[in-house]
Scaffold this motif. Structure first.
Motif, PDB file in Angstrom:
ATOM      1  N   HIS A  53     -34.711  12.097 -12.153  1.00  0.00           N
ATOM      2  CA  HIS A  53     -35.818  11.783 -12.764  1.00  0.00           C
ATOM      3  C   HIS A  53     -35.423  12.563 -14.121  1.00  0.00           C
ATOM      4  CE1 HIS A  53     -36.707  15.889 -11.242  1.00  0.00           C
ATOM      5  NE2 HIS A  53     -37.651  16.149 -12.183  1.00  0.00           N
ATOM      6  N   TYR A  54     -36.389  12.432 -15.170  1.00  0.00           N
ATOM      7  CA  TYR A  54     -36.291  13.051 -16.431  1.00  0.00           C
ATOM      8  C   TYR A  54     -37.903  13.239 -16.982  1.00  0.00           C
ATOM      9  CZ  TYR A  54     -37.009   8.768 -19.004  1.00  0.00           C
ATOM     10  OH  TYR A  54     -37.395   7.618 -19.401  1.00  0.00           O
ATOM     11  N   HIS A  55     -38.185  14.144 -17.856  1.00  0.00           N
ATOM     12  CA  HIS A  55     -39.293  14.454 -18.627  1.00  0.00           C
ATOM     13  C   HIS A  55     -39.244  14.186 -19.769  1.00  0.00           C
ATOM     14  CE1 HIS A  55     -40.393  16.428 -14.736  1.00  0.00           C
ATOM     15  NE2 HIS A  55     -39.243  17.280 -14.861  1.00  0.00           N
ATOM     16  N   GLY A 100     -35.812  14.540 -21.557  1.00  0.00           N
ATOM     17  CA  GLY A 100     -35.144  13.516 -21.844  1.00  0.00           C
ATOM     18  C   GLY A 100     -33.574  13.647 -21.072  1.00  0.00           C
ATOM     19  N   GLU A 101     -33.589  14.716 -20.440  1.00  0.00           N
ATOM     20  CA  GLU A 101     -32.211  14.952 -19.586  1.00  0.00           C
ATOM     21  C   GLU A 101     -32.298  14.618 -18.346  1.00  0.00           C
ATOM     22  OE1 GLU A 101     -28.868  17.774 -20.965  1.00  0.00           O
ATOM     23  OE2 GLU A 101     -30.445  18.861 -20.060  1.00  0.00           O
ATOM     24  N   MET A 102     -31.858  13.426 -17.503  1.00  0.00           N
ATOM     25  CA  MET A 102     -32.198  13.386 -16.051  1.00  0.00           C
ATOM     26  C   MET A 102     -31.520  14.597 -15.257  1.00  0.00           C
ATOM     27  SD  MET A 102     -31.671   9.262 -15.323  1.00  0.00           S
ATOM     28  CE  MET A 102     -30.905   8.608 -16.645  1.00  0.00           C
ATOM     29  N   HIS A 103     -31.930  14.866 -14.291  1.00  0.00           N
ATOM     30  CA  HIS A 103     -31.429  15.765 -13.206  1.00  0.00           C
ATOM     31  C   HIS A 103     -31.864  15.298 -11.935  1.00  0.00           C
ATOM     32  CE1 HIS A 103     -35.408  17.079 -15.130  1.00  0.00           C
ATOM     33  NE2 HIS A 103     -35.520  17.561 -14.026  1.00  0.00           N
ATOM     34  N   TYR A 104     -30.794  15.534 -11.023  1.00  0.00           N
ATOM     35  CA  TYR A 104     -30.917  15.387  -9.473  1.00  0.00           C
ATOM     36  C   TYR A 104     -30.083  16.454  -8.751  1.00  0.00           C
ATOM     37  CZ  TYR A 104     -29.061  12.893  -5.271  1.00  0.00           C
ATOM     38  OH  TYR A 104     -28.743  12.495  -3.981  1.00  0.00           O
ATOM     39  N   PHE A 105     -30.740  16.734  -7.832  1.00  0.00           N
ATOM     40  CA  PHE A 105     -30.154  17.840  -6.872  1.00  0.00           C
ATOM     41  C   PHE A 105     -29.925  17.194  -5.395  1.00  0.00           C
ATOM     42  CE2 PHE A 105     -32.404  20.377  -9.901  1.00  0.00           C
ATOM     43  CZ  PHE A 105     -31.477  21.482 -10.128  1.00  0.00           C
ATOM     44  N   VAL A 106     -28.536  17.782  -4.866  1.00  0.00           N
ATOM     45  CA  VAL A 106     -28.261  17.536  -3.640  1.00  0.00           C
ATOM     46  C   VAL A 106     -27.524  18.490  -2.792  1.00  0.00           C
ATOM     47  CG1 VAL A 106     -25.998  16.271  -4.092  1.00  0.00           C
ATOM     48  CG2 VAL A 106     -27.260  15.645  -1.942  1.00  0.00           C
ATOM     49  N   ASN A 107     -28.152  18.884  -1.622  1.00  0.00           N
ATOM     50  CA  ASN A 107     -27.556  20.094  -0.952  1.00  0.00           C
ATOM     51  C   ASN A 107     -26.628  19.522  -0.032  1.00  0.00           C
ATOM     52  OD1 ASN A 107     -27.081  22.197   0.578  1.00  0.00           O
ATOM     53  ND2 ASN A 107     -29.219  22.491   1.390  1.00  0.00           N
ATOM     54  N   GLU A 108     -25.291  19.473  -0.365  1.00  0.00           N
ATOM     55  CA  GLU A 108     -24.122  19.259   0.466  1.00  0.00           C
ATOM     56  C   GLU A 108     -23.706  20.562   1.314  1.00  0.00           C
ATOM     57  OE1 GLU A 108     -22.563  15.873  -2.663  1.00  0.00           O
ATOM     58  OE2 GLU A 108     -22.065  17.764  -3.241  1.00  0.00           O
ATOM     59  N   SER A 109     -24.351  21.451   1.419  1.00  0.00           N
ATOM     60  CA  SER A 109     -23.718  22.656   2.071  1.00  0.00           C
ATOM     61  C   SER A 109     -24.285  22.710   3.428  1.00  0.00           C
ATOM     62  CB  SER A 109     -24.265  23.963   1.313  1.00  0.00           C
ATOM     63  OG  SER A 109     -25.635  24.282   1.391  1.00  0.00           O
ATOM     64  N   ASP A 110     -24.006  23.718   4.190  1.00  0.00           N
ATOM     65  CA  ASP A 110     -24.675  23.961   5.508  1.00  0.00           C
ATOM     66  C   ASP A 110     -25.818  24.902   5.642  1.00  0.00           C
ATOM     67  OD1 ASP A 110     -23.370  26.084   5.413  1.00  0.00           O
ATOM     68  OD2 ASP A 110     -22.086  25.766   6.917  1.00  0.00           O
ATOM     69  N   ALA A 111     -26.378  25.391   4.132  1.00  0.00           N
ATOM     70  CA  ALA A 111     -27.563  26.436   4.447  1.00  0.00           C
ATOM     71  C   ALA A 111     -28.390  25.841   3.530  1.00  0.00           C
ATOM     72  CB  ALA A 111     -26.872  27.550   3.717  1.00  0.00           C
ATOM     73  N   ASP A 112     -29.787  26.421   3.403  1.00  0.00           N
ATOM     74  CA  ASP A 112     -30.772  25.978   2.788  1.00  0.00           C
ATOM     75  C   ASP A 112     -30.530  26.407   1.143  1.00  0.00           C
ATOM     76  OD1 ASP A 112     -32.278  24.903   4.849  1.00  0.00           O
ATOM     77  OD2 ASP A 112     -33.906  26.567   4.695  1.00  0.00           O
ATOM     78  N   PHE A 113     -31.050  25.645   0.400  1.00  0.00           N
ATOM     79  CA  PHE A 113     -31.122  25.909  -1.190  1.00  0.00           C
ATOM     80  C   PHE A 113     -32.530  26.012  -1.482  1.00  0.00           C
ATOM     81  CE2 PHE A 113     -31.650  23.931  -5.386  1.00  0.00           C
ATOM     82  CZ  PHE A 113     -30.768  24.862  -6.053  1.00  0.00           C
ATOM     83  N   ARG A 114     -32.693  26.993  -2.232  1.00  0.00           N
ATOM     84  CA  ARG A 114     -34.086  27.098  -2.762  1.00  0.00           C
ATOM     85  C   ARG A 114     -33.971  27.538  -4.446  1.00  0.00           C
ATOM     86  NH1 ARG A 114     -38.646  30.762  -0.625  1.00  0.00           N
ATOM     87  NH2 ARG A 114     -36.916  32.323  -0.828  1.00  0.00           N
ATOM     88  N   ALA A 115     -34.619  26.901  -5.273  1.00  0.00           N
ATOM     89  CA  ALA A 115     -34.635  27.271  -6.678  1.00  0.00           C
ATOM     90  C   ALA A 115     -36.225  27.417  -7.199  1.00  0.00           C
ATOM     91  CB  ALA A 115     -33.985  26.495  -7.586  1.00  0.00           C
TER      92      ALA A 115
END
Length: 128
Positions: free
Chosen positions: A43-45, A82-97
């Motif tokens: 998505h973007y804003h 306007g900058e699209m951003h997408y996150f995917v967790n490809e690791s074996d641990a939780d991701f938090r930001a």
């Protein structure tokens, strides 16, 4: 004054996704949590800048469906309007930001369906 706790974020999809900690009147603060294999939709804003402070784990962040970055605990990234951003967790641990969105506008979010490996959406191609 308002208060909240990072560990008490009400995630959109129960155990994962974005969860707002404080909303408005000028800024949004929240946490995004991705379990292994989870993603956060592309998505973007239009007018909002969104800053991410990685609290734990690592994920791949895609910008405008073309550039990818491995983001890790301690990293800070800002996405311009306007900058699209997408996150995917490809690791074996939780991701938090932690995320910070400003200025406050709960209606400023444009979903652009896309995942890595798919063609770049026309909305990106036309912006270049």
């Amino acid at each position: 004054m308002e208060t909240s706790k990072v560990d008490d974020a009400p995630y959109r999809f129960g155990e994962y996704g974005p969860g707002y900690l404080l909303r408005g009147p000028r800024t949004d603060f929240g946490v995004v949590r991705l379990r292994p294999g989870d993603d956060a939709s592309n998505h973007y804003h239009a007018a909002i800048e969104e800053t991410f402070v990685v609290l734990e784990g690592e994920a791949t962040m895609w910008i405008d469906c073309t550039d990818s970055y491995t983001v890790r605990a301690g990293d800070v990234y800002r996405c311009e309007p306007g900058e699209m951003h997408y996150f995917v967790n490809e690791s074996d641990a939780d991701f938090r930001a932690l995320f910070v969105k400003a200025p406050y506008d709960p209606d400023d979010g444009v979903q652009v369906p896309w995942t890595p490996g798919e063609p770049v959406p026309d909305v990106v191609k036309s912006a270049r």
